[in-house]
Design an enzyme around this catalytic site. Structure first.
Site, mmCIF file in Angstrom:
data_model
loop_
_atom_site.group_PDB
_atom_site.id
_atom_site.type_symbol
_atom_site.label_atom_id
_atom_site.label_comp_id
_atom_site.label_asym_id
_atom_site.label_seq_id
_atom_site.Cartn_x
_atom_site.Cartn_y
_atom_site.Cartn_z
ATOM 1 N N GLY A 202 19.473 56.755 68.849
ATOM 2 C CA GLY A 202 19.623 57.407 67.550
ATOM 3 C C GLY A 202 18.981 56.556 66.466
ATOM 4 N N LYS B 30 25.138 53.270 66.602
ATOM 5 C CA LYS B 30 25.018 52.839 68.001
ATOM 6 C C LYS B 30 25.766 51.526 68.247
ATOM 7 C CE LYS B 30 20.520 52.745 67.663
ATOM 8 N NZ LYS B 30 20.445 53.138 66.239
ATOM 9 N N SER B 31 25.498 50.514 67.423
ATOM 10 C CA SER B 31 26.135 49.203 67.630
ATOM 11 C C SER B 31 27.634 49.309 67.427
ATOM 12 C CB SER B 31 25.576 48.164 66.651
ATOM 13 O OG SER B 31 24.197 48.037 66.819
ATOM 14 N N SER C 49 15.372 53.502 70.597
ATOM 15 C CA SER C 49 14.633 54.154 71.700
ATOM 16 C C SER C 49 14.135 55.542 71.276
ATOM 17 C CB SER C 49 15.463 54.220 72.981
ATOM 18 O OG SER C 49 16.799 54.615 72.782
HETATM 19 P P1 ADP Z 1 22.998 51.392 64.451
HETATM 20 O O1 ADP Z 1 23.435 50.412 65.486
HETATM 21 O O2 ADP Z 1 22.826 52.788 65.004
HETATM 22 O O3 ADP Z 1 21.813 50.936 63.661
HETATM 23 P P2 ADP Z 1 25.375 50.538 63.069
HETATM 24 O O4 ADP Z 1 26.461 50.707 64.070
HETATM 25 O O5 ADP Z 1 24.823 49.163 62.853
HETATM 26 O O6 ADP Z 1 24.200 51.575 63.410
HETATM 27 O O7 ADP Z 1 25.856 51.088 61.654
HETATM 28 C C1 ADP Z 1 26.521 52.328 61.515
HETATM 29 C C2 ADP Z 1 27.359 52.316 60.255
HETATM 30 O O8 ADP Z 1 27.998 53.595 60.129
HETATM 31 C C3 ADP Z 1 28.449 51.261 60.270
HETATM 32 O O9 ADP Z 1 28.564 50.705 58.984
HETATM 33 C C4 ADP Z 1 29.690 52.076 60.646
HETATM 34 O O10 ADP Z 1 30.869 51.498 60.134
HETATM 35 C C5 ADP Z 1 29.400 53.406 59.961
HETATM 36 N N1 ADP Z 1 30.102 54.559 60.552
HETATM 37 C C6 ADP Z 1 30.786 55.496 59.858
HETATM 38 N N2 ADP Z 1 31.340 56.418 60.662
HETATM 39 C C7 ADP Z 1 30.984 56.083 61.914
HETATM 40 C C8 ADP Z 1 31.257 56.657 63.193
HETATM 41 N N3 ADP Z 1 31.981 57.760 63.329
HETATM 42 N N4 ADP Z 1 30.722 56.071 64.289
HETATM 43 C C9 ADP Z 1 29.964 54.952 64.168
HETATM 44 N N5 ADP Z 1 29.663 54.355 62.983
HETATM 45 C C10 ADP Z 1 30.184 54.903 61.858
#
Ligand code: ADP
Length: 192
Positions: free
Chosen positions: A27, A33-34, A101
């Protein structure tokens, strides 16, 4: 036998190692994702399941050090993650990957490598949500032209067509997202 299995592995597996899974989170940057990977990791670990997270940003500091964001470099990074995830999964670990990805064709290669262990999960917050979150300030920099080839802004994100699971993080809590992932794993006898 998958593309990622050698004869040696087949022998090991017939000697008792039980399959884990590759939970492939794909995504946009900021989609969650993290966050989901770490929450699922904590959940599974506390349930006694062996688990490992392969985070794209971290892999770039070590295994993929020196790679950039050209299509070729992104593909190399993603295929390395898939390779390691598959090694872990065929030895019983739930390997959770968190990497943008962005390219469909490359994810198909990852699936071919991992075979039935592969669970493709589209972490599907829309671009506007990810950009509003801008967790790492990267969208702002990409819009200012400071980062080239930024997925969703100046490089494509090709959505999965038939993922095993879609998690719309703009509509669900983190716990609800984890519950969906656990359900997928439970169906494979891997909830911990
Ligand atoms: P990615 O790894 O996809 O770049 P991150 O996990 O680093 O994204 O960041 C996602 C952000 O969105 C975080 O600040 C997280 O707290 C927030 N968030 C809000 N709602 C959700 C949810 N339902 N699931 C995952 N993250 C969420």
């Amino acid at each position: 036998m998958t593309e990622g299995d050698t004869q040696h592995t087949q022998q090991q597996r017939s000697n008792g190692a039980r399959d884990g899974a590759v939970v492939w989170l794909t995504g946009l940057s900021g989609a969650g994702k993290s966050t989901l990977a770490r929450a699922l990791e904590a959940h599974l670990r506390s349930a006694g399941q062996r688990v490992e997270v392969l985070d794209g940003d971290e892999v770039r500091l070590h295994l993929s050090k020196g790679l950039g964001f050209s299509r070729e470099d992104r593909d190399t990074n993603v295929l390395r993650i898939a390779y390691v995830a598959n090694l872990l999964a065929r030895n019983g670990v739930v390997a959770i990957t968190a990497a943008i990805s962005p390219y469909r064709e490359t994810r198909a290669k990852c699936r071919a490598l991992c075979g039935a262990r592969f669970i493709e999960v589209h972490v599907s917050a829309p671009l506007e949500t990810c950009e509003a979150r801008d967790v790492k300030g990267l969208y702002k920099r990409a819009r200012a032209g400071e980062i080239a080839q930024f997925t969703g802004v100046s490089d494509p994100y090709e959505q999965p067509e038939r993922p095993e699971l879609v998690i719309p993080t703009h509509e669900l809590t983190v716990d609800a997202g984890v519950a969906l992932l656990v359900e997928q794993l439970r169906a494979r006898g891997l909830s911990g």
